[in-house]
Write an enzyme that holds these catalytic residues in place. Structure first.
Site, PDB file in Angstrom:
ATOM      1  N   ASP A  66     -52.473 -16.335 -39.805  1.00  0.00           N
ATOM      2  CA  ASP A  66     -52.941 -17.456 -40.685  1.00  0.00           C
ATOM      3  C   ASP A  66     -51.892 -18.784 -40.752  1.00  0.00           C
ATOM      4  OD1 ASP A  66     -50.858 -16.292 -42.074  1.00  0.00           O
ATOM      5  OD2 ASP A  66     -52.201 -15.550 -43.601  1.00  0.00           O
ATOM      6  N   GLU A 142     -58.622 -13.455 -49.394  1.00  0.00           N
ATOM      7  CA  GLU A 142     -58.490 -13.176 -50.778  1.00  0.00           C
ATOM      8  C   GLU A 142     -59.404 -12.391 -51.378  1.00  0.00           C
ATOM      9  OE1 GLU A 142     -55.718 -14.280 -52.253  1.00  0.00           O
ATOM     10  OE2 GLU A 142     -55.710 -16.419 -52.307  1.00  0.00           O
TER      11      GLU A 142
HETATM   12  C1  GLP Z   1     -49.021 -14.962 -47.994  1.00  0.00           C
HETATM   13  C2  GLP Z   1     -49.345 -14.550 -46.418  1.00  0.00           C
HETATM   14  C3  GLP Z   1     -49.467 -13.241 -46.265  1.00  0.00           C
HETATM   15  C4  GLP Z   1     -48.407 -12.292 -46.981  1.00  0.00           C
HETATM   16  C5  GLP Z   1     -48.359 -12.731 -48.392  1.00  0.00           C
HETATM   17  C6  GLP Z   1     -47.283 -12.041 -49.395  1.00  0.00           C
HETATM   18  O1  GLP Z   1     -49.867 -15.193 -48.883  1.00  0.00           O
HETATM   19  N1  GLP Z   1     -50.466 -15.269 -46.057  1.00  0.00           N
HETATM   20  O2  GLP Z   1     -49.599 -12.918 -44.842  1.00  0.00           O
HETATM   21  O3  GLP Z   1     -48.543 -11.000 -46.821  1.00  0.00           O
HETATM   22  O4  GLP Z   1     -48.124 -14.027 -48.598  1.00  0.00           O
HETATM   23  O5  GLP Z   1     -46.060 -12.779 -49.211  1.00  0.00           O
HETATM   24  P1  GLP Z   1     -44.594 -12.093 -49.631  1.00  0.00           P
HETATM   25  O6  GLP Z   1     -44.189 -11.456 -48.602  1.00  0.00           O
HETATM   26  O7  GLP Z   1     -43.752 -13.455 -49.566  1.00  0.00           O
HETATM   27  O8  GLP Z   1     -44.819 -11.622 -50.824  1.00  0.00           O
END
Ligand code: GLP
Length: 257
Positions: A66, A142
């Site tokens: 993304d 989401e």
């Molecule tokens: C973002 C990314 C996801 C990721 C998520 C969790 O939303 N788009 O791909 O898995 O954050 O992030 P973190 O690993 O910082 O908790």
């Protein structure tokens, strides 16, 4: 679904880096699907270390999940920048082989279609790395995302924007993102989801043991034939069958039958 539970976050992160490294060394031309977020940082740090020990990414192609809509690839908080800083600049992957959606494309919808086509043109993703959001999102899919979705623009939830706000120092966290869809992710030949810390325990329990439902997009992985979920003890804490997973894979070990 294989559920591997490790005592510590470090052991879980190490195991994921080993899965990626073994894929890259056995199939140098592999197509990796890459994720961002704090969870992945130690995995990428380990891959950088393995590069200095000789692991080559020279023939690897990568596709990220993304990117934020509106951010250029040079924007410091873009996922393009994240990937350069934590991985691409430290390994021998060729810049032309690293793909992320262009958040500042003039025609975002066309960009989404083109991204999906590009993945197909490369023969699809061999190994897709995934984190998980506290609300169960994967990529930026989401809750309520169609389980059949392909790459498209999604509106981010308030909770996701808040989780990402600390990374944005001089502007608000973006409202929209281009993300691979759930179907895009399920099309990968193998998926590896890493979750560490108690903050992820509820989302993990819903994803692994909850009903298959768009309300927890990660639950779609229950439909995937080759998914490994790698957890530390805290992220596994709310799994009802964690003792069973521990019996099948003691301390995260994978035994060939
Ligand atoms: C973002 C990314 C996801 C990721 C998520 C969790 O939303 N788009 O791909 O898995 O954050 O992030 P973190 O690993 O910082 O908790």
């Amino acid at each position: 679904m294989k559920v591997l539970i490790f005592e510590t976050a470090e052991a879980a992160e190490y195991a994921v880096a080993e899965i990626v490294a073994s894929e890259v060394s056995t199939r140098p031309e592999t197509v990796l699907g890459l994720a961002t977020g704090g969870t992945m940082l130690p995995v990428y740090a380990r891959l950088c270390a393995l590069r200095s020990e000789g692991l080559s990414f020279a023939k690897v192609t990568s596709f990220n999940l993304d990117e934020y809509v509106g951010l250029s690839s040079q924007h410091p908080e873009s996922y393009h920048s994240y990937m350069r800083e934590v991985l691409f600049d430290h390994i021998d992957i060729l810049p032309e082989n690293c793909h992320l959606p262009k958040g500042d494309a003039a025609d975002v919808r066309a960009e989404c279609l083109a991204y999906e086509d590009k993945i197909l043109a490369h023969g699809g993703i061999d190994l897709q790395l995934l984190g998980i959001g506290r609300n169960g999102h994967i990529g930026f899919n989401e809750p309520s995302s169609s389980l059949g979705s392909l790459t498209r623009v999604k509106t981010l939830t308030e909770s996701t924007r808040q989780a990402n706000a600390p990374y944005f120092t001089d502007q608000e966290a973006p409202k929209y993102a281009i993300t691979m869809g759930i179907r895009t992710i399920l099309n990968a030949r193998t998926c590896v989801l890493l979750a560490t810390s108690a903050a992820k325990a509820q989302a993990v329990a819903q994803a692994v043991e909850g009903p298959l439902s768009a309300i927890c997009p990660a639950s779609a992985l229950q439909m995937h034939a080759k998914t490994t979920v790698v957890l530390d003890r805290s992220a596994a804490a709310e799994l009802r069958h964690r003792d069973y997973y521990g019996q099948v894979h003691p301390h995260g070990a994978v035994h060939a039958l």
